[in-house]
Each structure stands twice: as C-alpha cells, then as structure tokens.
Design a protein around this motif. Structure first.
Motif, PDB file in Angstrom:
ATOM      1  N   LYS A 102      -8.138   1.367  -3.225  1.00  0.00           N
ATOM      2  CA  LYS A 102      -9.240   1.960  -3.225  1.00  0.00           C
ATOM      3  C   LYS A 102      -8.863   3.393  -2.067  1.00  0.00           C
ATOM      4  O   LYS A 102      -9.628   4.651  -2.823  1.00  0.00           O
ATOM      5  N   THR A 103      -9.799   3.224  -0.872  1.00  0.00           N
ATOM      6  CA  THR A 103      -9.094   4.224   0.082  1.00  0.00           C
ATOM      7  C   THR A 103      -7.432   4.221   0.262  1.00  0.00           C
ATOM      8  O   THR A 103      -8.343   6.215  -0.234  1.00  0.00           O
ATOM      9  N   VAL A 104      -6.679   3.992  -0.481  1.00  0.00           N
ATOM     10  CA  VAL A 104      -5.470   4.920  -0.583  1.00  0.00           C
ATOM     11  C   VAL A 104      -5.353   4.867  -1.243  1.00  0.00           C
ATOM     12  O   VAL A 104      -5.036   7.026  -1.787  1.00  0.00           O
ATOM     13  N   ARG A 105      -5.843   5.166  -2.727  1.00  0.00           N
ATOM     14  CA  ARG A 105      -6.474   5.696  -4.317  1.00  0.00           C
ATOM     15  C   ARG A 105      -7.133   7.117  -3.354  1.00  0.00           C
ATOM     16  O   ARG A 105      -6.122   8.101  -3.867  1.00  0.00           O
ATOM     17  N   SER A 106      -7.756   7.064  -3.424  1.00  0.00           N
ATOM     18  CA  SER A 106      -9.084   8.157  -2.523  1.00  0.00           C
ATOM     19  C   SER A 106      -7.995   9.307  -2.078  1.00  0.00           C
ATOM     20  O   SER A 106      -8.110  10.259  -1.809  1.00  0.00           O
ATOM     21  N   ARG A 107      -7.262   8.918  -1.113  1.00  0.00           N
ATOM     22  CA  ARG A 107      -6.296   9.003  -0.210  1.00  0.00           C
ATOM     23  C   ARG A 107      -5.618  10.065  -1.079  1.00  0.00           C
ATOM     24  O   ARG A 107      -5.265  11.058  -0.581  1.00  0.00           O
ATOM     25  N   ALA A 111       3.088   9.126   1.928  1.00  0.00           N
ATOM     26  CA  ALA A 111       2.033   7.521   0.927  1.00  0.00           C
ATOM     27  C   ALA A 111       2.866   6.831   2.088  1.00  0.00           C
ATOM     28  O   ALA A 111       1.623   6.261   2.617  1.00  0.00           O
ATOM     29  N   GLU A 112       3.210   6.653   3.184  1.00  0.00           N
ATOM     30  CA  GLU A 112       3.138   5.955   4.883  1.00  0.00           C
ATOM     31  C   GLU A 112       2.042   6.838   5.715  1.00  0.00           C
ATOM     32  O   GLU A 112       1.258   6.220   5.950  1.00  0.00           O
ATOM     33  N   ASP A 113       1.928   7.923   6.018  1.00  0.00           N
ATOM     34  CA  ASP A 113       0.499   8.707   6.142  1.00  0.00           C
ATOM     35  C   ASP A 113      -1.138   8.431   5.871  1.00  0.00           C
ATOM     36  O   ASP A 113      -1.527   7.943   6.007  1.00  0.00           O
ATOM     37  N   ILE A 114      -1.052   8.081   3.935  1.00  0.00           N
ATOM     38  CA  ILE A 114      -2.414   7.497   3.480  1.00  0.00           C
ATOM     39  C   ILE A 114      -2.520   5.928   3.713  1.00  0.00           C
ATOM     40  O   ILE A 114      -3.536   5.814   4.542  1.00  0.00           O
ATOM     41  N   LEU A 164       0.508  -1.451  -0.372  1.00  0.00           N
ATOM     42  CA  LEU A 164       0.209  -0.034   0.358  1.00  0.00           C
ATOM     43  C   LEU A 164       1.035   1.225  -0.273  1.00  0.00           C
ATOM     44  O   LEU A 164       0.634   2.271  -0.564  1.00  0.00           O
ATOM     45  N   VAL A 165       1.898   0.791   0.953  1.00  0.00           N
ATOM     46  CA  VAL A 165       3.300   2.435   0.658  1.00  0.00           C
ATOM     47  C   VAL A 165       3.268   3.045  -0.354  1.00  0.00           C
ATOM     48  O   VAL A 165       3.432   4.072  -1.324  1.00  0.00           O
TER      49      VAL A 165
END
Length: 183
Positions: free
Chosen positions: A75-80, A45-48, A31-32
């Motif tokens: 999807k959440t990581v993309r949105s954030r 990226a880490e915060d997201i 995810l990062v």
C-alpha cells in the motif's frame, strides 16, 4: 498459531537489525517490480521501495503479522508511486521524447512493410541481369565501376542495364498501384 515467518517479524520488533535486513531481502524485489509496473522507471521504482522501508523504519508501526506488514508495504509503495507520477507527469526525459518523436505510428509502419514486400516481390520478378544491377547499386551501394568489375561489363553496359532495370521495376510497381510518392 504463528508461522515461522511471523517469528522473524517478532524479532524485528525487538529491534533486531538483522531481521530488518531479512525483511528487506524478502520483499525488496517484489516491491520494486510492483513500483516499476506503476511508474515505468527502474530507478524511481527502487527509490520508492527504499522510501517504503524508510517510512516503516521511522514509524515503527506495530503489525500483528507478517501479512499485515506485507500489505502495508504494498500500500505504501502504491501511494508513493502515485505521488511520483503526480510530480513527474509533465516531465519527459530527452531520451523518451526522442523515442516518441522518432517512433513511427503503427499505420505508417504497416504501410512501410507492405511497400517493402511489394518492392521485393516485383524485384524478384525482373530479369536476372536487371535484378543483379539494381541490387548491387541500390542495396549493396556499389559504384558503377565496382559493378562493372563484378558483372564483367563496360560502364556503358551497366548504365544501360541500370536504366532499363529501373524502368522495368517502375512499370511493374505502377501496375501494382504504387506511385512515385509511395517509394
């Protein structure tokens, strides 16, 4: 038939904190990397990624499988990440600005490299004494006195060699089509 990985997800649904740690361990690096590919900032990226897991933890969404959870996390990581880019699109750090300002454009870099190749080629074609005095003075940044010691010549001889070498190099470069401004 449920996969073994789905069993870990089912244990988390039963409020098993160790399983949440396992899920974070399983997906955090990917995810990062995904967030970094979107925002281009490692810390962000880490915060997201952490935000995505925090949202998941707070909402306690019931997914049918581990794959659904995985898709939801991406999807959440993309949105954030998109939210992050919207908030920070007009902000540029001083380090990034300095890099942008001091980075030559590709055409300038190509011209500089071509000029250096031409200069080096013509320098190699000069008489050995001329080449030596130019290299010692301009490339090695030695003083006239140091060059006198190295070459075993008087300062008058070194000055004369230097003047002749510069004139010969200039003549060769002009024949190649270079001007004073190019140097």
């Amino acid at each position: 038939m449920k996969h073994r990985s789905d069993a870990g997800y089912q244990r988390y649904l039963a409020n098993n904190a160790q399983t949440l740690e396992l899920l974070v361990h399983s997906y955090s690096d990917a995810l990062v990397r995904y967030a970094y590919s979107l925002v281009g900032n490692a810390a962000a990226a880490e915060d997201i990624m952490e935000d995505a897991f925090a949202i998941y933890l707070v909402k306690k969404i019931d997914f049918g499988s581990k794959e659904q959870l995985r898709c939801w996390l991406y999807k959440t990581v993309r949105s954030r990440s998109i939210d992050y880019l919207r908030r920070h699109r007009r902000q540029v750090s001083l380090e990034e600005l300095e890099t942008i300002v001091h980075t030559p454009c590709p055409s300038e870099e190509l011209i500089r490299k071509e000029r250096n190749v031409t200069l080096y080629r013509n320098l190699q074609n000069l008489r050995r004494a001329y080449r030596d005095v130019l290299l010692l003075h301009y490339i090695e940044d030695l003083s006239i006195q140091q060059i006198c010691t190295i070459l075993g010549k008087s300062s008058k001889q070194v000055y004369n060699l230097l003047a002749r070498a510069k004139a010969a190099l200039k003549e060769a470069l002009v024949k190649e089509g270079m001007t004073y401004e190019d140097l």
